[in-house]
Design an enzyme around this catalytic site. Sequence first.
Site, PDB file in Angstrom:
ATOM      1  N   SER A   1      -4.187 -13.440  26.886  1.00  0.00           N
ATOM      2  CA  SER A   1      -5.223 -12.625  27.503  1.00  0.00           C
ATOM      3  C   SER A   1      -4.569 -11.493  28.250  1.00  0.00           C
ATOM      4  O   SER A   1      -3.458 -11.630  28.794  1.00  0.00           O
ATOM      5  CB  SER A   1      -6.072 -13.466  28.468  1.00  0.00           C
ATOM      6  N   GLY A   2      -5.222 -10.342  28.245  1.00  0.00           N
ATOM      7  CA  GLY A   2      -4.687  -9.168  28.916  1.00  0.00           C
ATOM      8  C   GLY A   2      -5.790  -8.356  29.546  1.00  0.00           C
ATOM      9  O   GLY A   2      -6.935  -8.808  29.657  1.00  0.00           O
ATOM     10  N   GLY A   3      -5.441  -7.144  29.931  1.00  0.00           N
ATOM     11  CA  GLY A   3      -6.405  -6.310  30.621  1.00  0.00           C
ATOM     12  C   GLY A   3      -7.568  -5.884  29.761  1.00  0.00           C
ATOM     13  O   GLY A   3      -8.648  -5.584  30.263  1.00  0.00           O
TER      14      GLY A   3
ATOM     15  N   THR B   1      -9.251 -10.945  25.351  1.00  0.00           N
ATOM     16  CA  THR B   1      -8.602 -12.223  25.087  1.00  0.00           C
ATOM     17  C   THR B   1      -8.460 -12.397  23.591  1.00  0.00           C
ATOM     18  O   THR B   1      -9.350 -12.032  22.826  1.00  0.00           O
ATOM     19  CB  THR B   1      -9.430 -13.380  25.672  1.00  0.00           C
ATOM     20  N   VAL B   2      -7.327 -12.963  23.169  1.00  0.00           N
ATOM     21  CA  VAL B   2      -7.072 -13.192  21.754  1.00  0.00           C
ATOM     22  C   VAL B   2      -7.088 -14.690  21.493  1.00  0.00           C
ATOM     23  O   VAL B   2      -6.428 -15.460  22.185  1.00  0.00           O
ATOM     24  CB  VAL B   2      -5.731 -12.579  21.319  1.00  0.00           C
TER      25      VAL B   2
ATOM     26  N   LYS C   1      -9.537 -10.840  18.555  1.00  0.00           N
ATOM     27  CA  LYS C   1      -9.482 -10.211  19.874  1.00  0.00           C
ATOM     28  C   LYS C   1     -10.899  -9.947  20.353  1.00  0.00           C
ATOM     29  O   LYS C   1     -11.646  -9.209  19.727  1.00  0.00           O
ATOM     30  CB  LYS C   1      -8.678  -8.917  19.812  1.00  0.00           C
TER      31      LYS C   1
ATOM     32  N   ASP D   1       2.522   2.841  22.185  1.00  0.00           N
ATOM     33  CA  ASP D   1       2.895   1.773  23.113  1.00  0.00           C
ATOM     34  C   ASP D   1       3.902   0.814  22.479  1.00  0.00           C
ATOM     35  O   ASP D   1       3.756  -0.400  22.549  1.00  0.00           O
ATOM     36  CB  ASP D   1       1.650   1.005  23.579  1.00  0.00           C
TER      37      ASP D   1
END
Length: 730
Positions: free
Chosen positions: A22-24, A27-28, A42, A136
Amino acid sequence: MSLRESDPAEIGGYPLEARLGSGGMGTVFLARTASGRPVAVKLIHRHFAEDDEFRIRFRQEVAAARRVSGAFTAAVVDADPEAEQPWMATAYIEGHTLAQHCATEGPLSGAKLRNLAIGLAEALRDIHRAEVVHRDLKPSNVVLSPEGPRVIDFGISRAVDQETLTMTGRIIGTPPFMSPEQLRSPRDVGPRSDVFSLGTLLVYAATGRGPFEGESPYLMAYQVVHEEPSLGAVPQALRAVVEPCLRKEPGERPSSDELLVLLRNLPMDLGGTEADGLGAGRPGDMVTQQLAPTPAGSAGSAPSGRRPRHRWRPALAVAVAVAAIGGTAAALTAVRSGSADDRGRSVAASAAALPDGFKPWHKTVPGGREDIPDELRCVAHGDAVYCGGGGVVAARLRAHDGSRVWTVKSPGVPAQGVHLVGATDDTVLGYRIAAQDDPKSPLTELVAIDARTGRELWSAPSGAQSQAVTGRTRDALVVGSAVVMVDGSNSRLEARDAHSGAVRWTTPFPTGARCAPVPAGPRLLAMCATDEEVDAVAVLHPTLYEVDRASGRLGAPVAVDGPAVPMGLAGGRLVLLREHMEGAASEGYDGVVRVDLAARKVTYSRLDRTYAGTPGMADGILYVSGQTGLVTAIDPSTGRSRWSRQTAVEGASGPVAGGGAVYFSSATGRVVALSPHDGTPLWTTGPQADGLTGEQGASPRVTVAGRALIVAAANNTLFAFDTRKPPEAG
């Protein structure tokens, strides 16, 4: 990681099994398709889903991720940007990230480091060929899969970036791996920003530390913009390649094509940190010495251009894919999308006989890399069917039963878009991709093969730039008994006798321009764009020239208001589709351009709306097949829609006309036959192969041989059937 009580049981019909991270951004989850294939789904955080600007950016991310799906990135399986909580499903990649590997096992060295560098450069080249800028690249966005490195996470929207900046005051992105221009002027970032980031990534992989180290993100950002990188611990051979990647000005860095050439010339063990690698010369000087052309897929790239401009995207060969986890602020800039190959072939309805002794057949044609199968494309010629693509330069099969007469394999990694060039009465022409461990061979060659025996007749380095100039996927065309191609130096068109290889004529590109051949019925055209527009990945003012087939002489230029993609002839005029751009991203096609070369007259018509999907032309009618199976027929003389028909064939390529029908098919081998008059479905088959339907811009997969239909599908699968007795839809 186990599911939480608050997690949904399924997303988009995909049952969830576990959390992957999970990130900003979201969630995957690990999920499964109906056939049991693992996928990464995702799910975007709910508060971002309520932001209209974010939804626009997420749509662009999905579209761009589809374009770059392949052997070095990911295969997009499904997505719904319009859901209450938007989501995207990609095939699942197993493996640790580069960051995890360096943290637990330390930096890479020797052959492993060299292979990582080449793999990442190949990934970057193919991302840029799809005309996408990743923005990125960093250790946590590289997965070390058993099949090689994979680049993941194609985009957190600009809206997310802005919110993160406002809320936390942090620098957007990951400063040690960002380019100077990304920090100075984020909106002006181009492909060579990714080259800078790749340079920092290779330093990290070799040393466990980035080339810029500071006590705070702001200090690191200052170092990126103003100070020289720390490269003392990098092996000298690799350092000589990394140094030009880390130059402050984008124009002084190599393109991803040029970088790959430099990396392929590195010694297998990379040597030590002393000056015993490539010598004291500036590695940038080596670029001008490389004349080999770009291979498709994972095995090389064109050295002569200053930006990736090849037509090929990586192979969607096996279910490798991405766990695209949001978490750091990144953005994806998508530019012109790829477009279908101009191979919509028309066969008269009167040619309705089956090949002698025909019975339905289903075959697989092994390629040079059987561990990474590909899709083929075929042409019918008499009682023979010639097919090629990726790991197969060409193969001859008998039309009546699919039995193979001969096969010529390509040693390199198959790549999406590397298909058969064509055939004459006595010669078959295809592409050969150099093996990754063969730095001496041309990276991509055009190969001529004796149609009867399968013996190689001749080969020549092939250019690599039609995607950037025309949006199409052709650098070589069979024209009568000749083949017209872009030469290995990407500086001229040349015509060779298809059988002997003798050069009939050469024509330099106009000064300051790059060109690609365009088929136009009995005519041959060249479509050219200025170096500046190609370098900027924005060909807005292409120029067309008629090419004299006997001498190669270019006719008077005809300027076109683009971006526009050539489709074929209708009423004696060349027809192009105009792309609709939203910023730097293509949203589809919104207009028709008609060029009367004799009168040097250009006319434009707007479509009633923007059509997204895979375009093609057959029997003088334009078609666009959408990702969800919607097929629209468009009158090229007016731009008006003739009909639209929803089909069950998602992600179809086409059209191919014959026997009173127009055919579309997907990578699974599912085929639909429609009436060209009103779109009435005549029949639909079931799938024949385990393929994914996320690809856009694929060239037609169907070949008509009288009343027989020969269909190419994923995993080098070919099958044929009588159009009067199609396989059951099941």
